[in-house]
Design a protein around this motif. Structure first.
Motif, short mmCIF file in Angstrom:
data_model
loop_
_atom_site.label_atom_id
_atom_site.label_comp_id
_atom_site.label_asym_id
_atom_site.label_seq_id
_atom_site.Cartn_x
_atom_site.Cartn_y
_atom_site.Cartn_z
N GLN A 1 13.28 -14.06 54.18
CA GLN A 1 14.09 -13.15 53.38
C GLN A 1 14.47 -11.98 54.26
N VAL A 2 15.75 -11.67 54.33
CA VAL A 2 16.24 -10.56 55.15
C VAL A 2 16.46 -9.35 54.25
N LEU A 3 15.83 -8.26 54.62
CA LEU A 3 15.86 -7.02 53.84
C LEU A 3 16.45 -5.90 54.71
N PRO A 4 16.89 -4.81 54.09
CA PRO A 4 17.64 -3.80 54.86
C PRO A 4 16.87 -3.13 55.99
N ASP A 5 15.60 -2.79 55.77
CA ASP A 5 14.89 -1.97 56.74
C ASP A 5 13.38 -2.14 56.55
N PRO A 6 12.57 -1.52 57.42
CA PRO A 6 11.11 -1.67 57.28
C PRO A 6 10.57 -1.20 55.93
N ASP A 7 11.16 -0.16 55.36
CA ASP A 7 10.70 0.29 54.04
C ASP A 7 10.89 -0.80 52.99
N ALA A 8 12.02 -1.49 53.05
CA ALA A 8 12.28 -2.56 52.09
C ALA A 8 11.34 -3.73 52.31
N VAL A 9 11.01 -4.03 53.56
CA VAL A 9 10.05 -5.09 53.86
C VAL A 9 8.68 -4.73 53.28
N ALA A 10 8.26 -3.49 53.48
CA ALA A 10 6.97 -3.05 52.94
C ALA A 10 6.96 -3.13 51.42
N ARG A 11 8.06 -2.74 50.78
CA ARG A 11 8.12 -2.77 49.32
C ARG A 11 8.07 -4.22 48.80
N ALA A 12 8.79 -5.12 49.47
CA ALA A 12 8.75 -6.52 49.05
C ALA A 12 7.34 -7.09 49.19
N ALA A 13 6.65 -6.73 50.27
CA ALA A 13 5.27 -7.19 50.46
C ALA A 13 4.35 -6.60 49.40
N ALA A 14 4.56 -5.34 49.05
CA ALA A 14 3.74 -4.71 48.02
C ALA A 14 3.92 -5.42 46.68
N GLU A 15 5.14 -5.77 46.36
CA GLU A 15 5.39 -6.47 45.09
C GLU A 15 4.71 -7.83 45.07
N ARG A 16 4.75 -8.54 46.21
CA ARG A 16 4.08 -9.85 46.26
C ARG A 16 2.57 -9.67 46.14
N LEU A 17 2.04 -8.63 46.78
CA LEU A 17 0.59 -8.39 46.74
C LEU A 17 0.14 -8.08 45.31
N VAL A 18 0.88 -7.24 44.62
CA VAL A 18 0.54 -6.91 43.24
C VAL A 18 0.56 -8.18 42.37
N ALA A 19 1.57 -9.02 42.59
CA ALA A 19 1.66 -10.27 41.82
C ALA A 19 0.46 -11.17 42.07
N VAL A 20 0.04 -11.28 43.32
CA VAL A 20 -1.14 -12.09 43.65
C VAL A 20 -2.38 -11.51 42.98
N ALA A 21 -2.53 -10.20 43.04
CA ALA A 21 -3.71 -9.57 42.46
C ALA A 21 -3.82 -9.85 40.97
N ASP B 1 4.08 4.62 43.24
CA ASP B 1 4.79 3.44 42.73
C ASP B 1 3.88 2.25 42.46
N PHE B 2 2.76 2.16 43.19
CA PHE B 2 1.93 0.96 43.10
C PHE B 2 0.46 1.23 42.81
N ARG B 3 0.02 2.44 43.02
CA ARG B 3 -1.43 2.71 42.93
C ARG B 3 -2.02 2.27 41.59
N GLU B 4 -1.33 2.59 40.50
CA GLU B 4 -1.87 2.26 39.18
C GLU B 4 -1.66 0.79 38.82
N SER B 5 -0.86 0.07 39.61
CA SER B 5 -0.59 -1.34 39.31
C SER B 5 -1.65 -2.27 39.89
N LEU B 6 -2.50 -1.75 40.76
CA LEU B 6 -3.46 -2.60 41.45
C LEU B 6 -4.86 -2.48 40.85
N PRO B 7 -5.54 -3.61 40.68
CA PRO B 7 -6.93 -3.59 40.22
C PRO B 7 -7.87 -3.36 41.42
#
Length: 239
Positions: A9-29, A57-63
């Motif tokens: 998946q091609v994303l605009p910049d490193p911040d977008a890559v980090a955000r996409a990874a964070a979303e996947r991590l939250v989903a896995v958790a 953005d993510f702190r409260e979403s993670l167990p």
């Protein structure tokens, strides 16, 4: 010829890559009952990811009470570089990780001793000495791509990149600077997961991506998850 791997998946910049990874991590958790094992990577993009996970953005979403954090590799020995990946995670997460839930690779001894100590910790976490194809070691593995095609601390042409039995190996001589001893998880251990996310950013990664796409024998090209191996690239890396 494409210069990026399949499953990318091609994303605009490193911040977008980090955000996409964070979303996947939250989903896995949230999809994983009980404790969750996540294997971390070093580097600039994971640094962005860790701070994002600990931010509003993510702190409260993670167990956090169910998450256990491991490491794919570490620099060891007596130099100032030792323990850099551990410090990166500690600085990024702050006090959000409960006691005993961060599992750093020992970094204050000889590489073979640190490797065996960490292998013993992984066996205790897993509850067995052999990997079962039906049971993962980790629920998610994060990896990066070096400019020479290495991942974790598995370097091209080094015997550690071909280790097929051990879970953890000592790497006495790194393939790139800093040339300090390291400890690395092996291909079998890194692949014992349903999901691997490669986080790849910056123009310096175009060459190794092109070499992988051309079928060159590089360690990063040999890492395969039991389920999905996904590559999150920014535009600078994808070219």
């Amino acid at each position: 010829m494409s210069t990026v791997p399949t499953g990318h998946q091609v994303l605009p910049d490193p911040d977008a890559v980090a955000r996409a990874a964070a979303e996947r991590l939250v989903a896995v958790a949230h999809a994983t009952p009980g404790r969750v094992g996540i294997c971390l990577s070093g580097g600039s993009t994971p640094k962005l990811l860790y701070r994002l996970l600990a931010g509003p953005d993510f702190r409260e979403s993670l167990p956090w009470e169910r998450l256990h954090w491991f490491f794919g590799d570490e620099r060891v020995g007596g130099g100032p570089e030792a323990g850099s990946n551990r410090r990166l995670a500690q600085d990024g997460f702050g006090d959000l990780v409960p006691d005993g839930h961060l599992h750093p690779i020992p970094s204050d001894g000889a590489a073979p001793v640190c490797a065996e100590t960490y292998a013993a910790e992984l066996r205790a976490w897993y509850g067995a000495d052999r990997l079962d194809p039906g049971r993962p070691l980790f629920d998610l593995v994060l990896l990066g791509l070096g400019e020479d095609g290495h991942t974790a601390s598995l370097f091209p042409g080094k015997p550690e990149a071909r280790e097929a039995q051990a879970w953890v190996v000592a790497v006495p001589q790194a393939g790139l600077a800093p040339f300090v001893p390291r400890v690395s998880l092996t291909l079998p251990a890194l692949g014992a997961t349903p999901l691997i996310l490669f986080l790849v950013t910056g123009q310096g990664k175009r060459a190794p991506l092109a070499r992988l796409a051309a079928g060159e024998d590089l360690p990063a090209g040999h890492v395969r998850a039991r389920g999905e191996t996904a590559w999150l690239l920014d535009r600078a890396a994808a070219g």
